[in-house]
Scaffold this motif. Structure first.
Motif, short mmCIF file in Angstrom:
data_model
loop_
_atom_site.label_atom_id
_atom_site.label_comp_id
_atom_site.label_asym_id
_atom_site.label_seq_id
_atom_site.Cartn_x
_atom_site.Cartn_y
_atom_site.Cartn_z
N GLN A 75 11.13 -12.94 -21.29
CA GLN A 75 12.18 -11.84 -20.33
C GLN A 75 12.14 -13.36 -18.93
O GLN A 75 11.79 -13.76 -18.52
N ASP A 76 13.09 -12.38 -18.72
CA ASP A 76 14.27 -12.96 -17.61
C ASP A 76 13.52 -13.04 -15.91
O ASP A 76 12.97 -11.42 -15.84
N ARG A 78 14.60 -14.24 -12.99
CA ARG A 78 15.60 -14.35 -12.35
C ARG A 78 15.83 -13.23 -11.07
O ARG A 78 16.38 -12.83 -10.16
N ARG A 228 21.91 -10.18 -24.85
CA ARG A 228 20.93 -11.69 -24.62
C ARG A 228 19.74 -10.61 -25.61
O ARG A 228 20.09 -9.37 -25.12
N ILE A 242 15.07 -8.18 -19.12
CA ILE A 242 15.62 -7.96 -18.10
C ILE A 242 13.93 -7.01 -17.34
O ILE A 242 14.38 -5.36 -18.27
N ARG A 266 13.85 -12.65 -5.66
CA ARG A 266 14.81 -12.13 -6.61
C ARG A 266 16.09 -11.76 -6.81
O ARG A 266 15.66 -11.35 -6.33
N ALA A 304 23.15 -12.43 -15.16
CA ALA A 304 22.66 -13.66 -15.95
C ALA A 304 23.03 -14.66 -16.57
O ALA A 304 22.28 -15.75 -16.87
N ASP A 308 22.93 -19.29 -15.72
CA ASP A 308 23.67 -19.55 -16.54
C ASP A 308 24.15 -20.55 -16.95
O ASP A 308 24.22 -21.40 -17.69
#
Length: 679
Positions: A75-76, A78, A228, A242, A266, A304, A308
């Motif tokens: 799990q992201d 950010r 993803r 997310i 975030r 995201a 990245d």
């Protein structure tokens, strides 16, 4: 086939192909190159109807690649999505526009929690009672806030002129150093699937993703969105990539402190997660619990990807066209080579592996393969292979017809050289000649041709005729014609030589041996093939060109040809393989013959003495067999009875010799005197 041979064959193909066939083949190759090289994302004109025909198949194949090789991530941490869902709408009793009082309270709490940036995927295009409260909160924000913006130019289906006017007024009223507009535009392909970053519209504010996290490397990025998938937990469950929270919880003052850790630092995206509103299909549709993804999550996925630095590199256009050219060349060369099955199968396997494997290899290594014409490679290969193959077969067929019409036969090299030096030796009219005539037939080949593929029939027949032709030419004979699997040849014309009889007899036996070698060396899966039967006779025939000055059809006609043909056919009834008449046997000068009796050939009233080459049959037995048959020709009944007993003893001595057993049967059947008739 070596490269030089392929080039020569290609040059002959171009030279011998007719103008219109060459133009048609070239057009098909250009079409194949176009299919294999064109970026299917690029329309052929305006509108979806102008797409390349393979676009739908290319999209489906790309989606499969993108989903198969989508990275699985935890799990992201950010990004956070804050959503109005259907429960929120029920609680607030407002569906459209969304409750702005709730949004104002949530923004006030998130500003205090220390969010890094806030993007609002909501259009403020209609007035609401809480507008004053929301504008007051927006003007007091310390956190950068990006208000969703759209205009009539790129969103005519969801906004009208009056809504545009209100939206512009609202944005102007809310704008501060921290609060600015951002484009929330997303793009879908003709099948309504979101795959790519949107192309900016002139006059629009920056894309929401780039506004929340500026990135020079993504400013002009128009490639694929990198979707993803979540990592599977040990218990088989999956957490959303997310994270999301209901806006109600963040607006509740009692809950806000407990949620501060999820907001602090975030990027927060606020929007709707409502059934049937702002839903997008993606390449992951079918790989997740939900078949669609809300627009807010698409924005979050793009953010995201930007964070990245995953700017997927598209295959350069030059590389794409080079790959297309290689595919077309590989198909053309494979078709031109006319490989046998044991070489063709590996060649096709290697090419199929490359065509299917390269897109997968690139996708797995993080390339943007969205514009790669994978289906186009397959169609282009098939089209090029077919175009070259059809043209080559047409030219080959034309060349074969020309050779048959212009030459009519094959000549040994020495005879051909003499004719070139003395053309008058090739009579352009019929003349009587004493010749040795030979007929062959391959037992059971007609039946076999119905049991295997036409391509294999052609391959086997060509190989068989080549083997027998080589025997004739090696023994100085002239090939008259091919009739299906049968070979007709003669010795003594157009030039007669002293050893024609010997050469013809040796060739007859060698052709049977070649047939046996052919039978032993058949490709796997081909049913057994019968024996090669040969008939040889010496007699008078009319030899010459019977087609006229413009068509060199050099052949022989007459009774000698018919007798040789019936000798060949008699092998089946007499269980022999090579039968030679007495005239041909006497003129051969060889001593390996064994007599096979006297028969009346089909359609003939005069009996013919038959002989069979038997070099492996004992010499003393050949002499004894001659004595036995001589006794049958006499009128002495006692001698004939003794001869019959001697023949029975010989049959018992050679139990595997079917021809000798058949000979005994014939003499027992005919009795004293007379001859055996084949009917």
């Amino acid at each position: 086939m070596p490269t030089r041979g392929l080039l020569r064959r290609g040059a002959r193909l171009v030279r011998d192909t007719g103008r219109w066939r060459l133009v048609a083949t070239g057009a098909l190759l250009l079409l194949a190159l176009f299919l294999a090289g064109w970026d299917w994302n690029r329309p052929l004109g305006s509108g979806a109807a102008r797409e390349i025909p393979t676009a739908d198949a290319e999209r489906g194949l790309y989606d499969w690649r993108a989903a198969t090789f989508a990275p699985r991530v935890a799990q992201d941490q950010r990004i956070l999505m804050v959503v109005y869902d259907d429960q929120t709408l029920i609680a607030t009793r407002k569906r459209s526009p969304l409750d702005r009082g709730l949004l104002a309270q949530a923004l006030r709490n998130m500003d205090a929690m220390g969010a890094k940036s806030i993007g609002i995927d909501i259009l403020f295009d209609q007035p609401q009672d809480e507008d004053g409260e929301l504008l007051s909160v927006l003007r007091s924000m310390h956190t950068p806030v990006w208000l969703g913006y759209a205009n009539l130019g790129d969103n005519q289906e969801q906004i009208i002129f009056e809504q545009q006017q209100f939206l512009d007024r609202f944005v102007r009223a809310a704008r501060t150093a921290k609060v600015r507009p951002a484009s929330i535009r997303l793009e879908t392909d003709a099948d309504n699937v979101a795959r790519s970053w949107p192309v900016p519209t002139p006059g629009q504010p920056p894309l929401l993703t780039l506004a929340m996290q500026p990135s020079p490397s993504f400013r002009d990025y128009r490639g694929a969105i990198r979707f993803r998938l979540p990592v599977r937990q040990a218990d088989g469950s999956e957490e959303p990539v997310i994270p999301s929270l209901q806006i109600d919880t963040l607006a509740d003052p009692a809950m806000a402190p407990a949620l501060a850790a999820m907001v602090r630092g975030r990027h927060v995206l606020i929007g709707g997660d409502i059934v049937d509103i702002d839903q997008f299909e993606t390449p992951l549709s079918g790989r997740q619990a939900r078949s669609t993804m809300i627009g807010l999550e698409v924005h979050a996925t793009m953010l995201a990807q930007l964070l990245d630095g995953a700017r997927l590199v598209a295959v350069p256009e030059g590389w794409r066209w080079l790959a297309a050219l290689l595919v077309i060349c590989a198909a053309g060369l494979t078709s031109l080579a006319e490989l046998r099955w044991f070489a063709l199968v590996p060649a096709l396997g290697a090419q199929a592996g490359a065509i299917a494997g390269v897109p997968l290899w690139l996708q797995a290594r993080g390339w943007d393969t969205k514009g790669l014409p994978a289906v186009g490679w397959v169609l282009g290969w098939v089209l090029a292979f077919t175009a070259i193959g059809v043209a080559a077969r047409a030219v080959t067929s034309q060349q074969r017809r020309f050779a048959q019409a212009a030459l009519g036969k094959y000549l040994p090299r020495d005879i051909a050289a003499q004719i070139l030096a003395e053309p008058e030796k090739l009579a352009l009219h019929g003349e009587k000649r004493q010749i040795f005539t030979l007929f062959t037939d391959l037992e059971g080949f007609t039946k076999l041709s119905h049991a295997i593929a036409p391509e294999m029939v052609a391959q086997l027949l060509n190989r068989y005729l080549d083997m027998l032709s080589d025997v004739v030419l090696a023994h100085g004979g002239t090939i008259d014609k091919f009739v299906g699997d049968a070979v007709v040849a003669f010795w003594g014309a157009p030039i007669a030589r002293p050893d024609d009889g010997r050469n013809a007899a040796l060739a007859a036996y060698a052709m049977w041996q070649a047939g046996e070698a052919f039978r032993r060396d058949l490709p796997p899966g081909v049913p057994p093939i019968g024996r090669t039967r040969v008939g040889l006779h010496h007699g008078e025939a009319i030899v010459g060109n019977f087609g006229g000055e413009g068509r060199i059809q050099y052949t022989a006609l007459g009774d000698s040809m018919n007798t040789a043909s019936r000798l060949e056919a008699a092998n089946k009834a007499l269980e022999t393989t090579v039968l030679v008449s007495r005239d041909a046997m006497l003129l051969s000068g060889l001593d390996w013959w064994r007599p096979m009796g006297r028969v009346r050939l089909r359609g003939r009233s005069t009996p013919v003495d038959l002989f069979e080459p038997a070099p492996e049959f004992p010499v003393e037995d050949r002499a004894a067999l001659a004595e036995i048959l001589a006794a049958f020709d006499g009128e002495d009944a006692v001698a004939q009875s003794a001869a019959r007993e001697r023949l029975k003893a010989m049959v018992n001595h050679h139990p595997d010799d079917a021809a000798i057993a058949n000979l005994l049967y014939r003499y027992e059947y005919v009795g004293e005197g007379g001859s055996y008739g084949l009917g």
